[in-house]
Motif scaffolding. Structure first.
Motif, PDB file in Angstrom:
ATOM      1  N   ALA A   1       0.828  -1.203   0.000  1.00  0.00           N
ATOM      2  CA  ALA A   1       0.000   0.000   0.000  1.00  0.00           C
ATOM      3  C   ALA A   1       0.868   1.260   0.000  1.00  0.00           C
ATOM      4  O   ALA A   1       0.588   2.236  -0.710  1.00  0.00           O
ATOM      5  N   ARG A   2       1.942   1.250   0.803  1.00  0.00           N
ATOM      6  CA  ARG A   2       2.826   2.420   0.852  1.00  0.00           C
ATOM      7  C   ARG A   2       3.521   2.658  -0.488  1.00  0.00           C
ATOM      8  O   ARG A   2       3.649   3.801  -0.946  1.00  0.00           O
ATOM      9  N   ALA A   3       3.951   1.570  -1.134  1.00  0.00           N
ATOM     10  CA  ALA A   3       4.650   1.716  -2.411  1.00  0.00           C
ATOM     11  C   ALA A   3       3.725   2.196  -3.518  1.00  0.00           C
ATOM     12  O   ALA A   3       4.139   2.943  -4.408  1.00  0.00           O
ATOM     13  N   LEU A   4       2.459   1.789  -3.480  1.00  0.00           N
ATOM     14  CA  LEU A   4       1.519   2.129  -4.551  1.00  0.00           C
ATOM     15  C   LEU A   4       0.786   3.442  -4.311  1.00  0.00           C
ATOM     16  O   LEU A   4       0.217   4.011  -5.247  1.00  0.00           O
ATOM     17  N   ALA A   5       0.777   3.933  -3.076  1.00  0.00           N
ATOM     18  CA  ALA A   5       0.020   5.152  -2.761  1.00  0.00           C
ATOM     19  C   ALA A   5       0.405   6.348  -3.636  1.00  0.00           C
ATOM     20  O   ALA A   5      -0.475   7.096  -4.080  1.00  0.00           O
ATOM     21  N   PRO A   6       1.692   6.597  -3.920  1.00  0.00           N
ATOM     22  CA  PRO A   6       2.042   7.746  -4.779  1.00  0.00           C
ATOM     23  C   PRO A   6       1.777   7.496  -6.269  1.00  0.00           C
ATOM     24  O   PRO A   6       2.139   8.333  -7.097  1.00  0.00           O
ATOM     25  N   LYS A   7       1.182   6.351  -6.601  1.00  0.00           N
ATOM     26  CA  LYS A   7       0.909   5.967  -7.995  1.00  0.00           C
ATOM     27  C   LYS A   7       2.187   5.974  -8.842  1.00  0.00           C
ATOM     28  O   LYS A   7       2.310   6.727  -9.815  1.00  0.00           O
ATOM     29  N   PRO A   8       3.149   5.145  -8.484  1.00  0.00           N
ATOM     30  CA  PRO A   8       4.405   5.117  -9.235  1.00  0.00           C
ATOM     31  C   PRO A   8       4.193   4.546 -10.633  1.00  0.00           C
ATOM     32  O   PRO A   8       3.308   3.725 -10.849  1.00  0.00           O
ATOM     33  N   ARG A   9       5.037   4.986 -11.572  1.00  0.00           N
ATOM     34  CA  ARG A   9       4.950   4.420 -12.921  1.00  0.00           C
ATOM     35  C   ARG A   9       5.595   3.051 -12.975  1.00  0.00           C
ATOM     36  O   ARG A   9       5.289   2.248 -13.853  1.00  0.00           O
ATOM     37  N   VAL A  10       6.498   2.796 -12.028  1.00  0.00           N
ATOM     38  CA  VAL A  10       7.180   1.503 -11.969  1.00  0.00           C
ATOM     39  C   VAL A  10       7.227   1.047 -10.520  1.00  0.00           C
ATOM     40  O   VAL A  10       7.528   1.848  -9.623  1.00  0.00           O
ATOM     41  N   LEU A  11       6.937  -0.229 -10.288  1.00  0.00           N
ATOM     42  CA  LEU A  11       7.038  -0.808  -8.953  1.00  0.00           C
ATOM     43  C   LEU A  11       8.110  -1.893  -8.976  1.00  0.00           C
ATOM     44  O   LEU A  11       8.098  -2.770  -9.854  1.00  0.00           O
ATOM     45  N   LEU A  12       9.029  -1.840  -8.017  1.00  0.00           N
ATOM     46  CA  LEU A  12      10.107  -2.805  -7.899  1.00  0.00           C
ATOM     47  C   LEU A  12       9.879  -3.627  -6.639  1.00  0.00           C
ATOM     48  O   LEU A  12       9.673  -3.069  -5.558  1.00  0.00           O
ATOM     49  N   LEU A  13       9.924  -4.948  -6.772  1.00  0.00           N
ATOM     50  CA  LEU A  13       9.663  -5.834  -5.635  1.00  0.00           C
ATOM     51  C   LEU A  13      10.837  -6.796  -5.483  1.00  0.00           C
ATOM     52  O   LEU A  13      11.115  -7.596  -6.384  1.00  0.00           O
ATOM     53  N   ASP A  14      11.529  -6.710  -4.363  1.00  0.00           N
ATOM     54  CA  ASP A  14      12.729  -7.515  -4.134  1.00  0.00           C
ATOM     55  C   ASP A  14      12.407  -8.669  -3.181  1.00  0.00           C
ATOM     56  O   ASP A  14      12.337  -8.469  -1.961  1.00  0.00           O
ATOM     57  N   GLU A  15      12.186  -9.852  -3.722  1.00  0.00           N
ATOM     58  CA  GLU A  15      11.868 -11.049  -2.925  1.00  0.00           C
ATOM     59  C   GLU A  15      10.755 -10.748  -1.907  1.00  0.00           C
ATOM     60  O   GLU A  15      10.901 -11.042  -0.709  1.00  0.00           O
ATOM     61  N   PRO A  16       9.621 -10.175  -2.332  1.00  0.00           N
ATOM     62  CA  PRO A  16       8.646  -9.688  -1.362  1.00  0.00           C
ATOM     63  C   PRO A  16       7.885 -10.770  -0.608  1.00  0.00           C
ATOM     64  O   PRO A  16       7.275 -10.486   0.424  1.00  0.00           O
ATOM     65  N   PHE A  17       7.908 -12.005  -1.117  1.00  0.00           N
ATOM     66  CA  PHE A  17       7.119 -13.062  -0.479  1.00  0.00           C
ATOM     67  C   PHE A  17       7.982 -14.128   0.188  1.00  0.00           C
ATOM     68  O   PHE A  17       7.475 -15.120   0.697  1.00  0.00           O
ATOM     69  N   SER A  18       9.299 -13.921   0.200  1.00  0.00           N
ATOM     70  CA  SER A  18      10.205 -14.974   0.659  1.00  0.00           C
ATOM     71  C   SER A  18      10.120 -15.206   2.163  1.00  0.00           C
ATOM     72  O   SER A  18      10.496 -16.282   2.643  1.00  0.00           O
ATOM     73  N   ASN A  19       9.638 -14.214   2.927  1.00  0.00           N
ATOM     74  CA  ASN A  19       9.541 -14.380   4.378  1.00  0.00           C
ATOM     75  C   ASN A  19       8.220 -15.001   4.823  1.00  0.00           C
ATOM     76  O   ASN A  19       7.984 -15.154   6.026  1.00  0.00           O
ATOM     77  N   LEU A  20       7.359 -15.331   3.872  1.00  0.00           N
ATOM     78  CA  LEU A  20       6.055 -15.906   4.181  1.00  0.00           C
ATOM     79  C   LEU A  20       6.074 -17.400   3.903  1.00  0.00           C
ATOM     80  O   LEU A  20       6.808 -17.867   3.028  1.00  0.00           O
ATOM     81  N   ASP A  21       5.256 -18.161   4.653  1.00  0.00           N
ATOM     82  CA  ASP A  21       5.177 -19.586   4.343  1.00  0.00           C
ATOM     83  C   ASP A  21       4.516 -19.778   2.985  1.00  0.00           C
ATOM     84  O   ASP A  21       3.915 -18.860   2.428  1.00  0.00           O
ATOM     85  N   ARG A  22       4.653 -20.980   2.434  1.00  0.00           N
ATOM     86  CA  ARG A  22       4.274 -21.215   1.034  1.00  0.00           C
ATOM     87  C   ARG A  22       2.827 -20.852   0.758  1.00  0.00           C
ATOM     88  O   ARG A  22       2.524 -20.122  -0.194  1.00  0.00           O
ATOM     89  N   ARG A  23       1.903 -21.343   1.574  1.00  0.00           N
ATOM     90  CA  ARG A  23       0.481 -21.098   1.302  1.00  0.00           C
ATOM     91  C   ARG A  23       0.137 -19.613   1.414  1.00  0.00           C
ATOM     92  O   ARG A  23      -0.536 -19.049   0.547  1.00  0.00           O
ATOM     93  N   LEU A  24       0.605 -18.972   2.500  1.00  0.00           N
ATOM     94  CA  LEU A  24       0.341 -17.551   2.665  1.00  0.00           C
ATOM     95  C   LEU A  24       1.025 -16.751   1.563  1.00  0.00           C
ATOM     96  O   LEU A  24       0.447 -15.789   1.028  1.00  0.00           O
ATOM     97  N   GLY A  25       2.243 -17.149   1.210  1.00  0.00           N
ATOM     98  CA  GLY A  25       2.961 -16.446   0.157  1.00  0.00           C
ATOM     99  C   GLY A  25       2.213 -16.467  -1.163  1.00  0.00           C
ATOM    100  O   GLY A  25       2.145 -15.463  -1.881  1.00  0.00           O
ATOM    101  N   GLU A  26       1.624 -17.611  -1.503  1.00  0.00           N
ATOM    102  CA  GLU A  26       0.866 -17.716  -2.751  1.00  0.00           C
ATOM    103  C   GLU A  26      -0.369 -16.818  -2.712  1.00  0.00           C
ATOM    104  O   GLU A  26      -0.703 -16.158  -3.700  1.00  0.00           O
ATOM    105  N   THR A  27      -1.049 -16.788  -1.563  1.00  0.00           N
ATOM    106  CA  THR A  27      -2.245 -15.952  -1.432  1.00  0.00           C
ATOM    107  C   THR A  27      -1.899 -14.470  -1.557  1.00  0.00           C
ATOM    108  O   THR A  27      -2.542 -13.715  -2.304  1.00  0.00           O
ATOM    109  N   VAL A  28      -0.864 -14.050  -0.828  1.00  0.00           N
ATOM    110  CA  VAL A  28      -0.467 -12.637  -0.852  1.00  0.00           C
ATOM    111  C   VAL A  28       0.053 -12.260  -2.241  1.00  0.00           C
ATOM    112  O   VAL A  28      -0.227 -11.168  -2.744  1.00  0.00           O
ATOM    113  N   ARG A  29       0.783 -13.161  -2.876  1.00  0.00           N
ATOM    114  CA  ARG A  29       1.302 -12.882  -4.226  1.00  0.00           C
ATOM    115  C   ARG A  29       0.150 -12.662  -5.201  1.00  0.00           C
ATOM    116  O   ARG A  29       0.176 -11.717  -6.013  1.00  0.00           O
TER     117      ARG A  29
END
Length: 349
Positions: free
Chosen positions: A149-177
């Motif tokens: 939400a913080r990254a998207l709030a300024p309406k960026p033209r480009v969003l960069l995500l660095d391993e954003p789901f790696s700290n989540l367990d597999r099932r939760l990671g898939e849902t959040v992704r």
């Protein structure tokens, strides 16, 4: 023609004289999600930092929407690039509430406007009632959504995500992704998603870019990289594969597992490696195919994956069966390879 959201032209970054990113060139189209994948240390995260402006390139140029933001005589500061960044650890401010974290990048708006934008973004990520909580009060998945939400709030033209789901367990990671990618597409941002997981890369990106030792190895649709890998390393990266030695003879590849159609790039007498993945290998009736001794097996939900030793081969072959199976370690089974499913590479490629 619309300029790419991101364009890298022969971008290079050196650390201690070593090229961590080595003349990488690629485009990311408007509204496209690109998965950037590779083993740890291949330069993926450094490439994101070059796009965002957190690092300066030592060579080449970075452009955003047709504007050069980094090059031999140009460097635009990160805050002026219109780029959102989600870090692996989310980098939330622990002393700020969730709402104030989201409002952090909205300094150009009035307090009321910023609050409205933050409320809207928290509602979009399913955290409308969490605005007055602090990051330590949230689960890992909730923290990830606040970072989004913080990254998207300024309406960026480009969003960069660095391993954003790696700290989540597999099932939760898939849902959040799934939720994250849906929101990125809804808001129309281009995105580069860094991951070391080939399955996540193929599931997430419109295209996938594979890096190795600082260089771009191959880029294309997920199906292209899986079905038509450019090298043996790429073939093995996207699905564990077993190399089987072979040689071209009279227009065919002769191997211990049978004869296959030879690619044009292999001359007669040329040695090759035939890379086999488990789905390529089928169990056959006794007396058919090639004998193989069962040396390992594992249950994979809808069936079994077998590890099979064939006489004359150094490495065991993987095969899959659907449904239950009463085979035991030491049994002799029979296997065949479907004729058009091989990945054949000249030795040394």
């Amino acid at each position: 023609m619309q300029a790419p959201a991101v364009r890298l032209e022969a971008v290079t970054k050196l650390f201690d004289g070593r090229a961590v990113v080595d003349e990488v060139s690629l485009d990311v189209a408007s509204r496209e999600i690109l998965s950037l994948v590779g083993a740890s240390g291949c330069g993926k995260s450094t490439l994101l930092r070059l796009v965002s402006g957190l690092e300066r390139p030592d060579g080449g140029a970075v452009s955003l929407a047709g504007e050069v933001v980094a090059g031999p005589s140009v460097f635009v500061e990160p805050e002026r690039r219109g780029v959102g960044f989600i870090f692996q650890d989310y980098a939330l401010f622990p002393h700020l509430t969730v709402a104030r974290n989201v409002r952090y990048g909205l300094q150009g708006l009035s307090a009321r406007e910023a609050a409205d934008v933050a409320d809207d973004m928290l509602e979009r990520v399913g955290l409308k009632e969490f605005g007055q909580r602090y990051p330590h009060m949230l689960s890992g998945g909730e923290q990830q959504r606040v970072a989004l939400a913080r990254a998207l709030a300024p309406k960026p033209r480009v969003l960069l995500l660095d391993e954003p789901f790696s700290n989540l367990d597999r099932r939760l990671g898939e849902t959040v992704r799934t939720r994250t990618l849906a929101l990125i597409r809804e808001l129309g941002a281009a995105a580069i998603l860094v991951t070391h997981d080939p399955q996540e890369a193929m599931a997430s990106g419109d295209r996938v870019a594979l890096m190795r030792r600082g260089r771009l190895v191959q880029i294309g649709r997920p199906e292209d990289l899986y079905d038509r890998p450019a090298s043996r390393e790429a073939a093995d990266f996207f699905a564990a594969a077993t190399p089987v030695p072979g040689r071209r003879v009279d227009g065919h590849i002769e191997t211990r597992l049978g004869r296959f159609r030879a690619p044009d790039r292999v001359a007669d007498g040329g040695e090759v490696a035939v890379y086999l993945r488990a789905p390529h290998v089928a169990l056959t009736a006794p007396g058919e195919g090639v004998e193989a001794r069962l040396v390992g097996m594992s249950f994979v939900g809808d069936g079994y994956e077998f590890l099979l030793q064939v006489d004359g081969l150094d490495e065991p072959i993987r095969a899959r069966s659907v449904g239950r199976n009463d085979a035991k370690i030491g049994d002799v089974l029979h296997i065949c390879v479907r004729p058009d499913d091989q990945l054949i590479f000249p030795v040394g490629l």
